[in-house]
Write a protein that holds these residues in place. Sequence first.
Motif, PDB file in Angstrom:
ATOM      1  N   PRO A 153       0.831  -1.210   0.000  1.00 58.42           N
ATOM      2  CA  PRO A 153       0.000   0.000   0.000  1.00 58.42           C
ATOM      3  C   PRO A 153       0.864   1.259   0.000  1.00 58.42           C
ATOM      4  CG  PRO A 153       0.002  -1.004   2.170  1.00 58.42           C
ATOM      5  CD  PRO A 153       0.707  -1.962   1.266  1.00 58.42           C
ATOM      6  N   ASP A 154       0.261   2.359  -0.375  1.00 57.80           N
ATOM      7  CA  ASP A 154       0.939   3.642  -0.384  1.00 57.80           C
ATOM      8  C   ASP A 154       1.382   3.990   1.045  1.00 57.80           C
ATOM      9  OD1 ASP A 154       1.828   6.206  -0.630  1.00 57.80           O
ATOM     10  OD2 ASP A 154      -0.008   7.018  -1.497  1.00 57.80           O
ATOM     11  N   PRO A 155       2.684   4.179   1.293  1.00 56.39           N
ATOM     12  CA  PRO A 155       3.145   4.453   2.666  1.00 56.39           C
ATOM     13  C   PRO A 155       2.606   5.759   3.234  1.00 56.39           C
ATOM     14  CG  PRO A 155       4.925   4.744   1.066  1.00 56.39           C
ATOM     15  CD  PRO A 155       3.799   4.103   0.337  1.00 56.39           C
ATOM     16  N   LEU A 156       2.195   6.683   2.382  1.00 58.65           N
ATOM     17  CA  LEU A 156       1.612   7.927   2.889  1.00 58.65           C
ATOM     18  C   LEU A 156       0.197   7.701   3.414  1.00 58.65           C
ATOM     19  CD1 LEU A 156       2.807  10.453   0.151  1.00 58.65           C
ATOM     20  CD2 LEU A 156       3.811  10.005   2.403  1.00 58.65           C
ATOM     21  N   THR A 157      -0.547   6.777   2.781  1.00 54.98           N
ATOM     22  CA  THR A 157      -1.920   6.477   3.208  1.00 54.98           C
ATOM     23  C   THR A 157      -1.954   5.423   4.306  1.00 54.98           C
ATOM     24  OG1 THR A 157      -2.664   6.947   0.956  1.00 54.98           O
ATOM     25  CG2 THR A 157      -4.206   5.789   2.399  1.00 54.98           C
ATOM     26  N   VAL A 158      -1.124   4.378   4.144  1.00 53.03           N
ATOM     27  CA  VAL A 158      -1.070   3.269   5.108  1.00 53.03           C
ATOM     28  C   VAL A 158       0.395   3.016   5.451  1.00 53.03           C
ATOM     29  CG1 VAL A 158      -1.767   0.896   5.586  1.00 53.03           C
ATOM     30  CG2 VAL A 158      -3.123   2.281   4.013  1.00 53.03           C
ATOM     31  N   PRO A 159       0.937   3.697   6.463  1.00 50.92           N
ATOM     32  CA  PRO A 159       2.358   3.510   6.814  1.00 50.92           C
ATOM     33  C   PRO A 159       2.597   2.238   7.628  1.00 50.92           C
ATOM     34  CG  PRO A 159       1.353   5.128   8.269  1.00 50.92           C
ATOM     35  CD  PRO A 159       0.299   4.760   7.254  1.00 50.92           C
ATOM     36  N   HIS A 160       3.873   1.861   7.745  1.00 53.79           N
ATOM     37  CA  HIS A 160       4.341   0.758   8.608  1.00 53.79           C
ATOM     38  C   HIS A 160       3.863  -0.611   8.118  1.00 53.79           C
ATOM     39  CE1 HIS A 160       5.030   4.265  11.045  1.00 53.79           C
ATOM     40  NE2 HIS A 160       3.763   4.389  11.392  1.00 53.79           N
TER      41      HIS A 160
END
Length: 539
Positions: A111-118
């Motif tokens: 997933p996009d790390p900006l939307t769903v980090p870690h």
Amino acid sequence: MSAQDVLNSATTLASYNVLLQVTFRVLTFLLNAFTLRFVSKELIGVVNVRLTLLYTTVVFLSREAFRRACLSGKTEHNWKQIINLLWLTVPLGLLWAFALGSVWLYLLEAPDPLTVPHYGPAVALFGLSAIQELLCEPLWVLAQAHMFVRLKVVAESLAMVARCLLTVLLVVSAPQLGLYVFCTAQLLYTGCLVLCYAAYFLHFLGSPAAKRMTFPFHSVGDLLPSVGNGEPVVNWKLARLTWSFFKQSFLKQILTEGERYVMTFLNVLNFGDQGIYDIVNNLGSMVARFVFLPIEESFYVFFAKVLERGQEIRQQRNDDVAMAAEVLECLLKLVMVIGLIITVFGYSYSNLALDIYGGSLLSSGTGPSLLRCYCGYVLLLAVNGVTECFTFAVMSREEVDRYNMMMLALSVSFLVLSYFLTWFLGSVGFILANCLNMGLRITHSLLYISHYFRDSPWEPLRGLLPSPALLLALGLSAALTIFSEVTLCCDGGWVLRLAHVAVGGVCLLAVLTTILLAETRLVRFIRTRLLTRRSGKES
């Protein structure tokens, strides 16, 4: 333990399991409704589809075959050999967690790390939670085999409450943690399970209650893997049966979680759409999970202990076969009636339920159509759960192997159908593909049961035929509630919505009254079996 004692314990276990699943689903239901207000639908999609699929796959493939094999049979087993066999679930879980975790990290789209980090650490932590839960597997099997009906309820209830409370606390106080919120809650859940089972057996072993029931173990050391005096380390017959069930469980997992595998590996829906689908799917499957699944799990134990696996009817005691046939018929009638009620009323109240639960985010678009289709799918789930519960309990190892080949064909066809139907119909295609495959599985089980009882006076499949009076009541209710939805719901305000609910309440009361008057045998079964509490059989 006599057949009647096993039935009493199994029905008590089913009742407690239903209570447990009701509590679990209600808490999950409320938790999802709460978190929808604080996190994005993309994050919900990653947690509820991608990461939960990793956890359930590791746990299911590591333990399901061991559970079915070690809980089979009426004769006494060498429990030391069974415990040794069950401890193999832990290294097997480590292998699955490493292999599948690598796939989740390096082969699937992140997933996009900006939307769903870690995302990376979350994969590792969910895999760790699966391994942690497997540590209590030998204790779980011991509890099930000896009908410790309260232990599972207490352990899972405490674990789920702890997980829900921690999730709410972290979502409100630290939403910036993202996936770490759900990872921490998941680790707490599995940790609580292990601690509850360990604490119970630490207290139980060596107690007067254990001595009265001639429990096979006396100390904690007895529960650890060890080499017997001149005996094989494991029961090789059970090991071969486990391998047969493992091949079956691998295919069953694909069928059970097939839509999530298609979403995860083929990217037919984005993470936001996956989140919406999962929410609607969980809402639609609440009854299937908290009523049908506990009944299936509990009565599998009953059928496996009362009937001899792989033996024909004429080679078994008539009293045991008669009791099993009666229970099977009543269970089929019970789940059939519940499934029909859900199908009839779910069609007319899906839109209202989604609007109340998640607002326009869920009630607009394909949400209502998806939930209506799922209500029909619940009926198939209900019948399949009971029929496969019986067939898996009485099949010989050779029959299990043959069934595995059919499951392989079903798995392939399901994946192909899911992909193409979803490509053309969206998320509704998942439900239609599930319906087609479930229909084929039901057909196989019905043919097997019919053949099993062919030379006997018992006809348990009559349980699939509701009374004409009940069918008439359901038909009239369907017509009235559909008309009510068209005229009263759902844009005319809360007064008209309440009127729509009132119409459904009156129709449901009429259906329940018809059941009491026309399905007297079913009512007697529920009253004397499912609702009876026998404290003397509980531990």
